[in-house]
Design a protein around this motif. Sequence first.
Motif, PDB file in Angstrom:
ATOM      1  N   GLU A  49      -6.220  13.287   1.874  1.00 46.91           N
ATOM      2  CA  GLU A  49      -7.324  12.338   2.008  1.00 46.91           C
ATOM      3  C   GLU A  49      -6.892  10.872   2.010  1.00 46.91           C
ATOM      4  N   ILE A  50      -5.711  10.579   1.468  1.00 42.45           N
ATOM      5  CA  ILE A  50      -5.264   9.188   1.377  1.00 42.45           C
ATOM      6  C   ILE A  50      -3.947   8.957   2.106  1.00 42.45           C
ATOM      7  N   LEU A  51      -2.885   9.638   1.687  1.00 43.28           N
ATOM      8  CA  LEU A  51      -1.537   9.317   2.143  1.00 43.28           C
ATOM      9  C   LEU A  51      -1.328   9.598   3.632  1.00 43.28           C
ATOM     10  N   ILE A  52      -1.581  10.816   4.066  1.00 42.76           N
ATOM     11  CA  ILE A  52      -1.337  11.169   5.469  1.00 42.76           C
ATOM     12  C   ILE A  52      -2.200  10.343   6.424  1.00 42.76           C
ATOM     13  N   PRO A  53      -3.516  10.208   6.188  1.00 39.52           N
ATOM     14  CA  PRO A  53      -4.326   9.373   7.096  1.00 39.52           C
ATOM     15  C   PRO A  53      -3.847   7.917   7.157  1.00 39.52           C
ATOM     16  N   PRO A  78       4.503  11.339   5.780  1.00 45.28           N
ATOM     17  CA  PRO A  78       5.307  11.256   4.557  1.00 45.28           C
ATOM     18  C   PRO A  78       6.658  11.931   4.761  1.00 45.28           C
ATOM     19  N   VAL A  79       7.686  11.427   4.095  1.00 43.09           N
ATOM     20  CA  VAL A  79       9.007  12.044   4.180  1.00 43.09           C
ATOM     21  C   VAL A  79       8.946  13.494   3.705  1.00 43.09           C
ATOM     22  N   HIS A  80       8.157  13.742   2.671  1.00 40.74           N
ATOM     23  CA  HIS A  80       7.982  15.092   2.143  1.00 40.74           C
ATOM     24  C   HIS A  80       6.664  15.672   2.646  1.00 40.74           C
ATOM     25  N   THR A  81       6.698  16.898   3.115  1.00 44.55           N
ATOM     26  CA  THR A  81       5.457  17.590   3.422  1.00 44.55           C
ATOM     27  C   THR A  81       4.764  17.961   2.112  1.00 44.55           C
ATOM     28  N   LEU A  82       3.515  18.338   2.199  1.00 44.89           N
ATOM     29  CA  LEU A  82       2.779  18.770   1.018  1.00 44.89           C
ATOM     30  C   LEU A  82       3.474  19.960   0.357  1.00 44.89           C
ATOM     31  N   ALA A 102      -7.403   6.053  -4.421  1.00 47.70           N
ATOM     32  CA  ALA A 102      -5.996   5.649  -4.373  1.00 47.70           C
ATOM     33  C   ALA A 102      -5.174   6.660  -5.171  1.00 47.70           C
ATOM     34  N   GLY A 103      -3.857   6.541  -5.052  1.00 46.31           N
ATOM     35  CA  GLY A 103      -3.000   7.434  -5.826  1.00 46.31           C
ATOM     36  C   GLY A 103      -1.537   7.072  -5.667  1.00 46.31           C
ATOM     37  N   THR A 104      -0.718   7.694  -6.488  1.00 50.72           N
ATOM     38  CA  THR A 104       0.725   7.497  -6.394  1.00 50.72           C
ATOM     39  C   THR A 104       1.452   8.757  -6.803  1.00 50.72           C
ATOM     40  N   THR A 105       2.559   9.022  -6.124  1.00 47.94           N
ATOM     41  CA  THR A 105       3.515  10.035  -6.547  1.00 47.94           C
ATOM     42  C   THR A 105       4.706   9.272  -7.093  1.00 47.94           C
ATOM     43  N   ILE A 106       4.978   9.433  -8.372  1.00 53.25           N
ATOM     44  CA  ILE A 106       5.998   8.617  -9.017  1.00 53.25           C
ATOM     45  C   ILE A 106       7.157   9.494  -9.487  1.00 53.25           C
ATOM     46  N   PHE A 107       8.375   9.017  -9.223  1.00 51.65           N
ATOM     47  CA  PHE A 107       9.579   9.708  -9.666  1.00 51.65           C
ATOM     48  C   PHE A 107      10.033   9.048 -10.974  1.00 51.65           C
ATOM     49  N   GLY A 150      -3.878   3.511  -0.960  1.00 56.03           N
ATOM     50  CA  GLY A 150      -5.294   3.460  -1.297  1.00 56.03           C
ATOM     51  C   GLY A 150      -6.147   3.501  -0.044  1.00 56.03           C
ATOM     52  N   ASN A 151      -7.447   3.750  -0.229  1.00 56.61           N
ATOM     53  CA  ASN A 151      -8.335   3.800   0.932  1.00 56.61           C
ATOM     54  C   ASN A 151      -8.654   2.392   1.434  1.00 56.61           C
ATOM     55  N   SER A 152      -9.519   2.289   2.417  1.00 56.63           N
ATOM     56  CA  SER A 152      -9.804   0.993   3.057  1.00 56.63           C
ATOM     57  C   SER A 152     -10.478  -0.001   2.114  1.00 56.63           C
ATOM     58  N   ASP A 153     -11.014   0.468   1.005  1.00 53.36           N
ATOM     59  CA  ASP A 153     -11.674  -0.420   0.044  1.00 53.36           C
ATOM     60  C   ASP A 153     -10.743  -0.881  -1.086  1.00 53.36           C
TER      61      ASP A 153
END
Length: 325
Positions: free
Chosen positions: A186-190, A200-204, A231-236, A249-252
């Motif tokens: 819903e966020i990253l790929i779009p 994304p470098v990594h697929t789901l 919004a969101g983050t994948t953190i290492f 994050g989304n358009s807002d």
Amino acid sequence: MKNYVVKKYQSTSYSLWNEFVATAKNATFLFHRDFIEYHSDRFQDFSLLIFDEKENLKAILPANKVGDTIYSHQGLTYGGLILNQKSKLQDVLEITYNILRFLNENKVSTLNLKQLPSIYAQFPSEEMEYLSFILNAKLVRRDSLSVLDLKTDYSFSKDRKQAINRGIKNNLVIKEETDFKVFWNEILIPNLEQKHNAKPVHTLEEITFLKSKFPKNIRQFNVYKEDEIVAGTTIFVYDKVAKPQYISGNSDKNELGSLDFLYDFLVNEFKHKSYFDFGPSNEENGRKIKEGILFWKESFGSRTMVQNFYEIETKNYSLIENVLI
């Protein structure tokens, strides 16, 4: 010059390799074989193990091969020569000599090193920075990383504080998730498709697999407004460093203050670490900087460190022979 035995990695050395990574002075979970091999179909592995004359493992080199060139490693954020905690400069001189001679004898013309930024090492470990000078290495890329030193009295800018307050007023909620699906789909790929015509470098499936292997190192935080992800983050998460691998994050996002709100949360969530790595803002192999993104990262208090990328001709191994006098 002391002789070392250089061997190509085989699956029979899986446990030996990972045990070395666990105690090395400049390794992270990215060098575990499970991480290196999740995308083994994309790379021809040419990882090396280096043994002394008593068959003790003294160093490893995560690497892949393209033509007559070895890279360390194109599938990883960083690489370089991985050393044990007792390694001294003379040891590394001799190990590197033997590696380059081995590669040269096996018709490999060039070694490309993607250096580990110093903040990720457990102990001082810049031997290869010195050796790049001795070997007449070509600096082919230098990224500028925006790093927040969490041990200092850092502060956010007025703009960042205002954006964080917008997030609070909009009643945003941050949740840690074990499932990446909502953020990815819903966020990253779009966003990547729309802004950069990229993925994304990594697929789901890949990031889900890696999470299953490294649950403490790969974490997902999503931002919600009234139960809708915004919004969101994948953190290492490393021993000393926290680094968002993906954040979007989304358009807002500007109106909501969602990304600033999220970063404020992350910095506090990982304040027990030594550093928060916002990553590079570069293009064109480090020769260009995206000004707006750099400004945003630095307004959180981050400042510049560099990551170097070297190209070494393997025939230059002889230049090491007369360094020690």
